[in-house]
Write an enzyme that holds these catalytic residues in place. Structure first.
Site, PDB file in Angstrom:
ATOM      1  N   HIS A   1      -6.270  -7.516  12.656  1.00 31.09           N
ATOM      2  CA  HIS A   1      -5.070  -6.680  12.697  1.00 31.09           C
ATOM      3  C   HIS A   1      -4.773  -6.296  14.146  1.00 31.09           C
ATOM      4  O   HIS A   1      -5.680  -5.923  14.883  1.00 31.09           O
ATOM      5  CB  HIS A   1      -5.307  -5.431  11.843  1.00 31.09           C
TER       6      HIS A   1
ATOM      7  N   CYS B   1      13.683  24.699   3.768  1.00 35.74           N
ATOM      8  CA  CYS B   1      12.790  25.402   2.834  1.00 35.74           C
ATOM      9  C   CYS B   1      11.966  24.378   2.044  1.00 35.74           C
ATOM     10  O   CYS B   1      12.156  23.179   2.194  1.00 35.74           O
ATOM     11  CB  CYS B   1      13.579  26.255   1.851  1.00 35.74           C
TER      12      CYS B   1
ATOM     13  N   ARG C   1     -10.688  -0.203  13.955  1.00 33.71           N
ATOM     14  CA  ARG C   1     -10.539   0.597  12.734  1.00 33.71           C
ATOM     15  C   ARG C   1     -11.585   0.084  11.747  1.00 33.71           C
ATOM     16  O   ARG C   1     -12.664   0.620  11.668  1.00 33.71           O
ATOM     17  CB  ARG C   1      -9.107   0.458  12.210  1.00 33.71           C
TER      18      ARG C   1
ATOM     19  N   TYR D   1      15.321  31.390   5.981  1.00 34.15           N
ATOM     20  CA  TYR D   1      14.094  32.059   6.420  1.00 34.15           C
ATOM     21  C   TYR D   1      14.072  32.275   7.923  1.00 34.15           C
ATOM     22  O   TYR D   1      14.474  31.402   8.693  1.00 34.15           O
ATOM     23  CB  TYR D   1      12.876  31.199   6.062  1.00 34.15           C
TER      24      TYR D   1
ATOM     25  N   LYS E   1       0.849  -1.196   0.000  1.00 30.14           N
ATOM     26  CA  LYS E   1       0.000   0.000   0.000  1.00 30.14           C
ATOM     27  C   LYS E   1       0.884   1.246   0.000  1.00 30.14           C
ATOM     28  O   LYS E   1       2.071   1.165   0.321  1.00 30.14           O
ATOM     29  CB  LYS E   1      -0.882  -0.025   1.253  1.00 30.14           C
TER      30      LYS E   1
ATOM     31  N   ARG F   1       1.332 -10.822   7.216  1.00 30.05           N
ATOM     32  CA  ARG F   1       1.292  -9.630   6.362  1.00 30.05           C
ATOM     33  C   ARG F   1       2.489  -8.744   6.675  1.00 30.05           C
ATOM     34  O   ARG F   1       2.524  -8.035   7.671  1.00 30.05           O
ATOM     35  CB  ARG F   1      -0.018  -8.863   6.592  1.00 30.05           C
TER      36      ARG F   1
ATOM     37  N   ASP G   1      11.994  23.577  -1.224  1.00 30.66           N
ATOM     38  CA  ASP G   1      12.724  22.744  -2.185  1.00 30.66           C
ATOM     39  C   ASP G   1      14.209  22.631  -1.871  1.00 30.66           C
ATOM     40  O   ASP G   1      14.958  22.021  -2.631  1.00 30.66           O
ATOM     41  CB  ASP G   1      12.616  23.335  -3.591  1.00 30.66           C
TER      42      ASP G   1
HETATM   43  C1  LIG Z   1      -0.122  -1.858   6.962  1.00 29.42           C
HETATM   44  C2  LIG Z   1      -0.702  -3.111   7.438  1.00 29.42           C
HETATM   45  C3  LIG Z   1       0.119  -4.214   7.754  1.00 29.42           C
HETATM   46  C4  LIG Z   1       1.615  -4.146   7.777  1.00 29.42           C
HETATM   47  O1  LIG Z   1       2.063  -3.506   8.941  1.00 29.42           O
HETATM   48  P1  LIG Z   1       3.611  -3.308   9.273  1.00 29.42           P
HETATM   49  O2  LIG Z   1       3.631  -2.753  10.626  1.00 29.42           O
HETATM   50  O3  LIG Z   1       4.113  -2.335   8.264  1.00 29.42           O
HETATM   51  O4  LIG Z   1       4.245  -4.628   9.140  1.00 29.42           O
HETATM   52  C5  LIG Z   1      -0.512  -5.398   8.074  1.00 29.42           C
HETATM   53  N1  LIG Z   1      -1.849  -5.514   8.090  1.00 29.42           N
HETATM   54  C6  LIG Z   1      -2.666  -4.462   7.826  1.00 29.42           C
HETATM   55  C7  LIG Z   1      -4.128  -4.661   7.892  1.00 29.42           C
HETATM   56  C8  LIG Z   1      -2.123  -3.222   7.502  1.00 29.42           C
HETATM   57  O5  LIG Z   1      -2.926  -2.197   7.252  1.00 29.42           O
END
Ligand SMILES: *Cc1c(COP(=O)(O)O)cnc(C)c1O
Length: 823
Positions: free
Chosen positions: A619, A766, A590, A718, A493, A676, A768
């Protein structure tokens, strides 16, 4: 290509079982990966036990590609029945047999062999030394950084009778490994580059590590080392006979004193030899690491009989430009693979293999290749190149160099040939490159960097460099923590955490990821358009775009009954099946279904057999912190219980997954069927339990646009926030907060690395640009600057401004070009 071997002769003497049934046993290639076989009948296939699959499973594939000579593990006895008309050596450990083969080839070589080891700089010292020696000797060197147990064996097999000197590097990560490498390399001249902290965790202490590395040098005639590395110097002095040692140092007292005087153009190296002769060398390099490597190279060249004049002319050819292969964007939507540093067959195969996995959607695969003069036997080399072009399905071949014209007939009809690089550059428009994937690979003296300059898209000078070797290392680190059959979904992602999703996804596909996941549908569509074929889960799909999900075969996450209903009612009777993942909320709060929702969910799933339950997941909210361990375990237990219930009620067996990167380290027993992986792949061990085991993947680089001399008290930038406390210099860099270099890094909160030294920010960042204090560092305009990478690390920078590495990575602006490198 390797020196020819008569396999039967070798195998009949090797302890093991030998089945002989093929007359063909002349070998001039060794393959350990069945996908890379081209001239099968001349290839010996060695089945090493890889981590993923048993190598012997691939023996049949190799056989289909006409391979008739095999080394297989005894455990693969069954497989041998299917390998008709073959010579098969079956042994306990195929790797050892491969190594013995290498030892035989090495011992038939009469010229000197240089063995190089140390914590850093092995590959650079080898490459540079080869360039300098190449002016006088037919020099062999191990390809790329082939320095492992397998790599050294393959390297030693490449030494041929026509070579006059061979350079082999050896790398170890654990005690006990060097003995075997020493037996293969058996160097007459040794170079110990330096000692650092890599792999410390596997050694008792520094001395043990030095001792292990020194085993390579047990029987050398001479050993080159740097005397002012105190621990290393002490150990070597007490271990080896003084007559063997050739020391160098910055300070007097060593065999060679090589002191450095840097200036703005580069560095002067003053050398005083034992006989008090003095020489001055010049190099463009100014950073301490390169200067250390160069001094090893100078001393080794002298020992091998090069004159100081030739050494100097050689030093002028050395380029920092990597021997690393780099993937970058080109003009007219081309994608370039830049490998313009050197050219040999082994390197060509590596580059082609890499190419095979990138941008499957490209119009054409184009190879622009120079002659390879060092490879010997001309016709064989050209035949082999022609074979590779077919094997790797190159659509358009461009050969550069006079010799190609004699061998035109070997190549596909539509190929083009040019007598030299200038000839090609004058005609480059006629190649009609557009939307192509182009590999540019040439020997140093062909100056293919000029082709790259012409084909490269205009680059903003700030780049985010993604090291694909490090990515693979990190992937394997997590893989090893898991059961062999646990699958890995990689979270790509947010543009793969800022790294560039298509390139990373394509590479992940190659190194064995099982699944990918993105946040939104368009990210998944993009990956499909770039040729990614792995299953892709979409975490937050908008069901209004169901047609995209179906067309691109994405797998949506369902986290409430509303979307499930939407999905179910949108599917028509002639729709294809659709795979979904159900997300269960066990405490993250979430997205996700809670227990009370499930009755309706299951009812809908029962009613719609076209909706397939591919996965069930949850998660963790606090996987990276010890204080939340109880909470995490509770989440995992809840998930186990609820998911078991669902599986029972639906009588199905979806993939269950719960752990993110932090979770894999803390709760491996809860890996279920899949994990994951996210931030860990990028080299950040977010628990900070084992940070040293991962390698940083992203390096943010920029350049110095201007250097200014300022007086004490002058204000900078700045709001006039920056002040020098003494007279000094500042440098202005071509990067600012719009590129993702956070504004909070200003006023000394962060430092950058320049020429191997630290320089703090000064004044406000700044949009850039930003300024750094480089007083006394002799920085010049155009110098490269590292904003994060190995040092400073992402974790350090995040801590400095109270954020997390995720935010820094994903914040890198899209105008910053991503470049991908493979060592
Ligand atoms: C982003 C995400 C992960 C990965 O998490 P990390 O901490 O980067 O390993 C796993 N599961 C879900 C649902 C996520 O949104």
């Amino acid at each position: 290509m390797i020196q020819s071997i008569e396999f039967k002769k070798f195998a009949s003497k090797y302890p093991g079982e030998f089945i002989v049934s093929s007359a063909c046993d002349q070998i001039n290639q060794v393959a350990i990966d069945s996908r890379k076989i081209h001239s099968g009948n001349q290839t010996l296939f060695v089945a090493l036990d890889g981590s993923r699959q048993n190598g012997s499973d691939f023996a049949m594939d190799a056989h289909d590609l006409k391979v008739r000579n095999f080394i297989l593990p005894l455990s693969a006895k069954k497989a041998t029945e299917k390998l008709k008309d073959s010579n098969i050596l079956m042994v306990e450990k195929p790797l050892y047999a491969l190594q013995v083969l290498a030892i035989k080839n090495r011992s038939a070589f009469l010229g000197p062999v240089v063995g190089i080891t140390g914590s850093n700089g092995k590959t650079i010292v080898k490459e540079w030394l080869a360039q300098i020696l190449g002016q006088k000797f037919n020099t062999y060197k191990s390809p790329k950084s082939y320095n492992s147990q397998i790599g050294v064996a393959l390297s030693a097999l490449g030494i041929q009778a026509r070579h006059q000197v061979a350079l082999l590097e050896a790398g170890i990560s654990q005690p006990g490994e060097m003995d075997r490498l020493k037996q293969i390399i058996e160097p007459q001249l040794g170079i110990f580059t330096n000692i650092g902290s890599a792999h410390d965790e596997n050694f008792e202490d520094l001395e043990t590590k030095i001792e292990e590395k020194c085993k390579l040098f047990r029987d050398v005639n001479f050993l080159i080392f740097r005397k002012d590395h105190s621990k290393l110097g002490q150990f070597i002095n007490k271990t080896f006979h003084p007559a063997m040692l050739i020391s160098w140092s910055d300070d007097p007292g060593a065999d060679y004193t090589l002191s450095i005087r840097p200036d703005f153009k580069g560095s002067k190296i003053f050398m005083v030899a034992r006989d008090l002769r003095t020489f001055t060398f010049f190099t463009n390099f100014r950073d301490p690491a390169s200067l250390e490597n160069i001094r090893h190279v100078i001393v080794a060249s002298l020992v091998l009989g090069m004159s100081p004049e030739k050494i100097q002319s050689g030093l002028e050819m050395l380029h920092a430009v990597d021997m690393r292969l780099t993937l970058k964007s080109g003009i007219k939507r081309c994608l370039l693979i830049d490998d313009s540093y050197n050219n040999d067959l082994a390197g060509l195969e590596i580059a082609l293999e890499f190419m095979a996995h990138q941008r499957k959607s490209a119009e054409r695969r184009v190879l622009i290749l120079s002659e390879m003069l060092q490879e010997g036997n001309e016709i064989e080399v050209f035949r082999k190149i022609a074979g590779l072009i077919i094997h790797y399905e190159i659509d358009f071949f461009v050969g550069v160099g006079h010799l190609f014209s004699q061998y035109k007939s070997l190549f596909p009809k539509q190929s083009r040939f040019f007598w030299g690089t200038t000839h090609l550059l004058e005609n480059i428009a006629s190649l009609n490159l557009s939307n192509d994937l182009v590999l540019v690979k040439g020997a140093r003296n062909f100056h293919f960097e000029n082709i790259i300059k012409l084909l490269e898209a205009q680059v903003h000078e700030t780049v985010l460099e993604i090291n694909l070797n490090a990515l693979r290392h990190n992937f394997n680190f997590y893989k090893k923590r898991l059961q062999p059959d646990t699958r890995i979904m990689v979270m790509v992602k947010a543009f793969a955490y800022g790294g560039g999703s298509a390139e990373i996804a394509n590479h992940l596909q190659q190194i064995g990821a099982d699944y990918l996941s993105v946040a939104y549908i368009d990210e998944g569509v993009y990956l499909r358009q770039k040729g990614v074929t792995l299953p892709i889960m979409v975490m937050n799909p908008d069901m209004q775009h169901l047609s995209l999900i179906q067309h691109y075969e994405l797998e949506p996450v369902i986290f409430n009954n509303r979307t499930l209903l939407q999905l179910a009612s949108a599917l028509t009777s002639d729709s294809k099946n659709i795979s979904i993942h159900l997300e269960l909320d066990t405490g993250m709060r979430r997205l996700g279904l809670v227990e009370g929702d499930l009755e309706d969910t299951l009812a809908m799933l029962r009613a719609h057999s076209e909706i397939k339950l591919a996965g069930l997941f949850t998660h963790l909210a606090g996987a990276d912190e010890a204080i939340h361990e109880d909470f995490s375990r509770e989440q995992l237990a809840t998930f186990d219980r609820i998911s078991q219930g669902i599986m029972q009620k639906l009588s199905c067996r979806p993939i269950r997954h719960a752990l993110n990167s932090a979770g894999i380290i803390r709760f491996p027993e809860y890996a279920f069927d899949m994990v994951r992986l996210g931030i860990g792949l990028h080299g950040v061990e977010i628990n900070q339990l084992e940070p040293e085991k991962l390698q940083p993947v992203a390096t943010l680089k920029s350049v110095v646009s201007q250097v200014k001399k300022l007086a004490k008290g002058d204000s900078i930038g700045y709001g006039r926030h920056g002040r020098l406390i003494q007279d000094g210099e500042i440098a202005t860099l071509a990067i600012g907060y719009a590129d993702g270099y956070d504004r909070r890094f200003g006023n000394g909160k962060a430092f950058v690395m320049i020429q191997g030294k630290k320089a703090p920010t000064i004044g406000n960042i700044c949009m850039d640009m930003c300024m750094i204090d480089v007083s006394g560092l002799q920085v010049k305009e155009g110098d490269e600057v590292i904003l994060f990478g190995k040092e400073p690390s992402l974790q350090y920078l995040a801590n400095q401004i109270g954020t997390i590495p995720y935010e820094l990575l994903t914040g890198i602006g899209l105008r910053v070009k991503r470049q991908y490198i493979l060592d």
